[in-house]
Enzyme design. Structure first.
Site, PDB file in Angstrom:
ATOM      1  N   HIS A 119       0.800  -1.195   0.000  1.00  0.00           N
ATOM      2  CA  HIS A 119       0.000   0.000   0.000  1.00  0.00           C
ATOM      3  C   HIS A 119       0.841   1.256   0.000  1.00  0.00           C
ATOM      4  O   HIS A 119       0.575   2.181  -0.755  1.00  0.00           O
ATOM      5  CB  HIS A 119      -1.018   0.056   1.134  1.00  0.00           C
ATOM      6  N   TYR A 165       1.698   5.572  -2.100  1.00  0.00           N
ATOM      7  CA  TYR A 165       1.928   6.922  -1.597  1.00  0.00           C
ATOM      8  C   TYR A 165       3.275   7.442  -2.064  1.00  0.00           C
ATOM      9  O   TYR A 165       3.440   8.638  -2.308  1.00  0.00           O
ATOM     10  CB  TYR A 165       1.773   6.967  -0.073  1.00  0.00           C
ATOM     11  N   HIS A 183     -10.212   0.420  -9.619  1.00  0.00           N
ATOM     12  CA  HIS A 183      -9.870   1.421  -8.608  1.00  0.00           C
ATOM     13  C   HIS A 183      -8.434   1.906  -8.756  1.00  0.00           C
ATOM     14  O   HIS A 183      -8.185   3.117  -8.812  1.00  0.00           O
ATOM     15  CB  HIS A 183     -10.083   0.836  -7.210  1.00  0.00           C
ATOM     16  N   PHE A 184      -7.477   0.965  -8.815  1.00  0.00           N
ATOM     17  CA  PHE A 184      -6.122   1.496  -8.803  1.00  0.00           C
ATOM     18  C   PHE A 184      -5.713   2.082 -10.145  1.00  0.00           C
ATOM     19  O   PHE A 184      -4.838   2.946 -10.201  1.00  0.00           O
ATOM     20  CB  PHE A 184      -5.086   0.503  -8.254  1.00  0.00           C
ATOM     21  N   HIS A 185      -6.375   1.669 -11.238  1.00  0.00           N
ATOM     22  CA  HIS A 185      -6.099   2.378 -12.485  1.00  0.00           C
ATOM     23  C   HIS A 185      -6.664   3.786 -12.429  1.00  0.00           C
ATOM     24  O   HIS A 185      -6.034   4.740 -12.875  1.00  0.00           O
ATOM     25  CB  HIS A 185      -6.676   1.614 -13.686  1.00  0.00           C
ATOM     26  N   ARG A 211     -10.576 -11.256 -11.024  1.00  0.00           N
ATOM     27  CA  ARG A 211      -9.359 -10.667 -11.579  1.00  0.00           C
ATOM     28  C   ARG A 211      -8.502 -11.691 -12.282  1.00  0.00           C
ATOM     29  O   ARG A 211      -8.586 -12.891 -12.025  1.00  0.00           O
ATOM     30  CB  ARG A 211      -8.511 -10.088 -10.446  1.00  0.00           C
ATOM     31  N   ARG A 212      -7.606 -11.160 -13.137  1.00  0.00           N
ATOM     32  CA  ARG A 212      -6.516 -11.943 -13.701  1.00  0.00           C
ATOM     33  C   ARG A 212      -6.966 -13.155 -14.484  1.00  0.00           C
ATOM     34  O   ARG A 212      -6.310 -14.187 -14.451  1.00  0.00           O
ATOM     35  CB  ARG A 212      -5.564 -12.375 -12.588  1.00  0.00           C
TER      36      ARG A 212
END
Lengths: 543, 265, 184
Positions: A217, A221, A368-370, A431-432
């Site tokens: 995580h 940041y 989300h992370f894209h 996923r994947r």
């Protein structure tokens, strides 16, 4: 005071970063298309996973690291107004990153390391992949050391003065990265490489996942730091405004330093090897890490409002119209904030322990992370490149029209890519997977959303091409005489700052202490357990 | 302003440390005390047990397994990636001698002659050959032909045979070389919604999965027989039902197609 | 003039900080509430198991996989994951009953979710995962593997059949000691 060698150093970092980014971008669009209903199933699924490994490793380990490093070196000279100390070390670090990338990508390209950038032990890839990743990290640690060394040199020459905000944030990001990378480094060096090199044949998958969560995580940041530094120190100046509060900026970066790392177990909410109380503790601290973002949203919006009012905007919202929308920086920050808003809301759902059950390991997570990284953060990477480019090349950066088109395409493409992606995740798509049987009635409703995402991805590819074009042309335009590079001015100059806002010792102590509290017991417990080491499963057989 | 950073007189220090400690304490109190206490009362476990479970402390594993006579175990072989170890030439040599008795059906060097419908052993991973020999001997894989032959083999004999055969080169049968059949979808992708795995993801030579035979060139009749046996449950020595799961939803036509595909390689 | 401007700014900032604090407190309170009243992962001690001997002895032998009715009225569903299938491939469970899923992996990390439900578990070799839930309605669900487990991951889909509770009890009573599944 931007010496030629430093400019070349920064340009080298940026160019390798952006080329890696573009190659990975092309692979990414291929992924979207090949698993959509637009094409028939891929004949060899291993190719898909090979490509996902390359895409993830490049986008996660190479691209943002080089951007942070390059931007960091630029900040040292531009904000501290002193020559970069340790230039040879800096080039060494850069070469290590490049070397590591090549060494890692060779087994990936040959299909011997299709373990995805999250490694997934007990699956074990060719040792060269892990060694390459380690070299990339070591190269970045050299950068961390140089940031610290340069700040100390400046502090000795300017005792008692406030550290300029760009450098303060830069060094905070560097220290954050150093501490955060320890988790994956321990996992690779002590758990995975002994197996990949043949010294051991078993590995504790649960412990490896805990170590990786340490990095997983907080690494985002680290990726986010250049973007936030741009928010505070580039955007207000670029749009003709002032930074609302220098002190709030420092507090935000300090909060990131303290709370980014000891929250990783929210990636393991569904895992059996960690207790529920530990998971709850991490969920609470994950809530805390949203605080600096919320503070930043306020501060930057206020700073942008200052620019609007300085240009004559009036009324509660009238200043929005008065903003310099023709300026690519203005577009970038607005787009970034919109994407950040949606992405952050999604993140709040992921962090809420029980809500995560609905979305864990579905395409919601990927969407989300894209949205948040490829969207909100990368768009600011573009902005940083555009802002610095004239000072790096000594030439004008024209083609404002192409820059704006590039940013618009990225923004719109990102929305079309990720919004359907979130929807299909809530519908349960896992996923994947390299292919899906869209003829099955349970999966058929997901087909159109995947196609939409693929179309969004196409816009991103075009945007990527435009981005490279702008930068390339920036090398060939006319030489200009530039005024000295300036960062944003705060409304109120910081003056004399309390030691807590001008140094890191207290915050590093809190960060390390909190890490011990949050990770100490799970790690110690799992290390002590001998019976959970399971046989490794090498990709392509025992070496 | 001028106090040292790490002192109680510095407001930043005290407030920051107090705030972080308070958040940690409250979160821990909820996560390790309040929530476990609530669940302890429901589930009638002790509070200490619940706190330990919240922390993730392991308990000694209690085994509610079935009694011996009710449980049916697929095989007695424990499979893991290293379990047959590296191959040494002495072992291969001993295996060559032992293999003379196998050559009638399996060929002098492990390639069965056409028409015998016995599987080729040449080039098969040692872990695969060894496991099947163990299962023949123990009866976990029923075979009127192989069981009496495997009975007299010792564990070392089986390892030697497996090592020997793994070093042999399979000969492509006359008439097969050059035939190119399109890869059937069931081989490259399986059938996901029927939970039929893709054969290639385990059985391709490049995957080198432990105890997994390479199917290239195996006689079509043999493959068909084995798949039908897995499907019906007559053959059940696959660990954790992995082959029975894969074969369960295959239609006879699909079995035929993939048998002919592999036989042609 | 400068100081009042400064004061206005500081007041606006602290107002916002209070709002942020309230949002965070609300989220945390929500999580605490849900943890107290809805424990999807029951509070058991962390359990470890040897993945190489699952087929030889213990809770996850072949004949013990599937759905088992417990004396207290709940149902324990035991599922095993390996490259590349779940056993049993088709889980049958009763509606309106507390279900305790217990699972593990035999080789690499797997995981699964059940469509249109909140069932979501990671299966890590060496550890046993627990999850509890209820299905309110009967019906069919797909159960994909959702964690990368190797090249065959995309073909790894099982099914879950939710049947009326009395039908399940009837089936269980007609085969005492056997575990139920809907594999035909």
């Amino acid at each position: 005071m931007f010496s030629k060698d430093s400019r070349q150093l920064v340009l080298a970092h940026f160019w390798v970063a952006f080329i890696a980014f573009f190659a990975a971008l092309l692979l990414g669009e291929w992924h979207m298309v090949i698993r959509s209903p637009l094409l028939d199933w891929i004949g060899n699924p291993e190719l898909y996973y090979r490509s996902v490994t390359a895409h993830g490793s490049a986008m996660g380990y190479v691209f943002p690291t080089l951007v942070a490093m390059g931007f960091g070196y630029a900040i040292v000279e531009l904000s501290l107004k002193q020559a970069l100390v340790g230039r040879r070390w800096a080039w060494t670090g850069f070469i290590l990153v490049m070397l590591g990338t090549v060494i890692a990508m060779v087994p990936v390209a040959l299909g011997k390391a299709s373990v995805l950038y999250t490694f997934y032990p007990p699956l074990i890839a060719h040792a060269a992949y892990y060694i390459g990743v380690v070299l990339v990290v070591v190269g970045s640690w050299i950068w961390v050391a140089l940031m610290s060394v340069n700040l100390r040199a400046w502090k000795k020459a300017h005792p008692g003065e406030a550290v300029p905000l760009p450098m303060f944030a830069n060094v905070a990001g560097a220290y954050l990265w150093a501490w955060t990378s320890v988790g994956a480094a321990v996992e690779i060096l002590f758990l995975i490489l002994p197996v990949a090199l043949g010294f051991k044949s078993t590995i504790d998958a649960g412990l490896a996942r805990v170590f990786f969560s340490w990095t997983l995580h907080a690494i985002v940041y680290f990726w986010l730091m250049p973007a936030y530094i741009a928010f505070y120190t580039l955007v207000p100046r670029a749009i003709g405004g002032r930074l609302y509060s220098d002190v709030m900026g420092r507090i935000s970066f300090i909060l990131f330093l303290v709370f980014s790392m000891p929250i990783g177990i929210h990636h393991l909410f569904q895992d059996p090897q960690v207790g529920a109380g530990v998971k709850f503790l991490h969920a609470v601290f994950t809530a805390m890490v949203s605080v600096p973002t919320l503070l930043t949203v306020f501060t930057i919006t206020a700073s942008v409002e200052i620019a609007g009012r300085l240009r004559g905007g009036t009324g509660a919202l009238g200043w929005v119209k008065a903003l310099p929308w023709h300026n690519p920086m203005m577009l970038a920050v607005a787009f970034s904030f919109i994407l950040l808003g949606f992405g952050g809301a999604g993140g709040l759902i992921n962090m809420s322990y029980q809500l995560d059950f609905a979305v864990h390991n579905t395409q919601w997570i990927t969407g989300h992370f894209h949205l948040i990284f490829a969207g909100a953060i990368v768009i600011m990477y573009f902005a940083v490149a555009y802002d610095l480019w004239p000072h790096l090349t000594g030439r004008a950066l024209v083609h404002g029209g192409m820059m704006k088109a590039q940013l618009w395409l990225w923004f719109v493409g990102m929305i079309i890519l990720t919004f359907p992606w979130h929807v299909v995740g809530v519908m349960g798509m896992p996923r994947r997977m390299a292919y899906f049987d869209y003829t099955n009635p349970e999966i058929a409703p997901q087909a159109i959303t995947v196609t939409l995402s693929a179309i969004g991805g196409l816009l991103l590819v075009i945007s990527g091409v435009l981005f490279l074009l702008v930068l390339l042309r920036g090398h060939r335009s006319g030489i200009v005489d530039l005024p000295e590079f300036r960062f944003s001015q705060p409304v109120h100059a910081p003056g004399r700052l309390p030691a807590a806002l001008n140094s890191y010792a207290l915050w590093l102590a809190l960060m390390i202490g909190l890490s011990l509290v949050n990770y100490g017991y799970p790690i110690a417990q799992l290390v002590a357990l001998k019976q959970t080491s399971v046989p490794a499963v090498p990709i392509g057989g025992t070496p | 302003m001028n106090e040292p950073l790490f002192s109680l007189k510095n407001r930043w220090f005290t407030i920051a440390v107090a705030a972080v400690a308070a958040i940690a304490a409250i979160a821990a109190a909820i996560g390790f005390l309040w929530v476990p206490r609530a669940h302890a009362r429901d589930a009638m476990t002790s509070l200490w047990e619940s706190i330990c479970s919240a922390a993730g402390a392991p308990a000694p594993y209690r085994n509610p397994g079935l009694p011996e006579d009710k449980a049916i175990y697929p095989t007695s072989v424990i499979v893991s990636s290293e379990f047959t170890g590296p191959i040494d030439n002495v072992s291969v040599g001993r295996g060559a001698t032992l293999a003379l008795q196998c050559s009638m059906c399996h060929g002098a060097r492990g390639t069965a002659s056409a028409g015998t419908n016995a599987p080729h052993l040449a080039g098969q991973p040692p872990s695969s050959t060894y496991k099947q020999l163990r299962d023949f001997k123990s009866g976990h894989r029923p075979s009127v032909v192989m069981q009496p032959l495997a009975t007299n083999l010792s564990d070392q004999d089986m390892r030697d045979l497996a090592a020997f055969y793994s070093q042999q080169q399979r000969e492509t049968l006359v008439g097969h070389a050059g035939i190119r059949i399109e890869v059937p979808r069931i081989v490259s992708n399986g059938s996901p919604m029927r939970n039929v795995g893709a054969c290639a993801t385990c059985h391709s030579p490049g995957v080198a999965r432990v105890a997994t035979p390479i199917l290239d060139g195996l006689p079509a009749v043999y493959i068909t027989d084995q798949l039908k046996a897995f499907k019906a449950g007559r053959r059940a020595n696959d660990i954790n039902q992995q082959m029975r799961n894969a074969a369960h939803a295959l239609t006879d036509e699909e079995i035929d197609v993939l048998a002919r595909y592999y036989a042609s390689r | 003039m400068a100081s009042t401007g400064h004061d206005v700014a500081a007041a606006a900032e602290s107002r916002w900080a209070w709002i942020v604090g309230a949002i965070i407190a609300f989220l945390v309170a929500m999580m605490a509430y849900m943890s107290l009243h809805w424990a999807a992962m029951p509070p058991v001690r962390m359990e470890t198991i040897d993945p190489t001997t699952l087929h030889i002895a213990g809770e996850f032998v072949e004949t013990n996989l599937g759905s088992a009715a417990e004396p207290d009225g709940s149902v324990t569903v035991r599922v095993l994951a390996n490259q590349y299938s779940f056993t049993p491939q088709c889980l049958v469970v009763p509606a309106n009953t507390w279900l305790h899923f217990r699972g593990t992996a035999a080789d690499v990390v797997h995981g699964f979710s059940v469509s249109h439900s909140n069932v979501n578990m990671m299966l890590i070799p060496g550890y046993i995962s627990n999850f509890q839930t209820r299905f309110e309605r009967t019906g069919e669900h797909v159960m994909p593997c959702h964690e990368f487990c190797g090249n065959g991951h995309a073909a790894m889909w099982a099914h879950v059949q939710v049947i009326p509770r009395d039908e399940f009890i009837r089936r269980a009573q007609s085969q005492p000691g056997r575990r139920l599944s809907c594999v035909q």
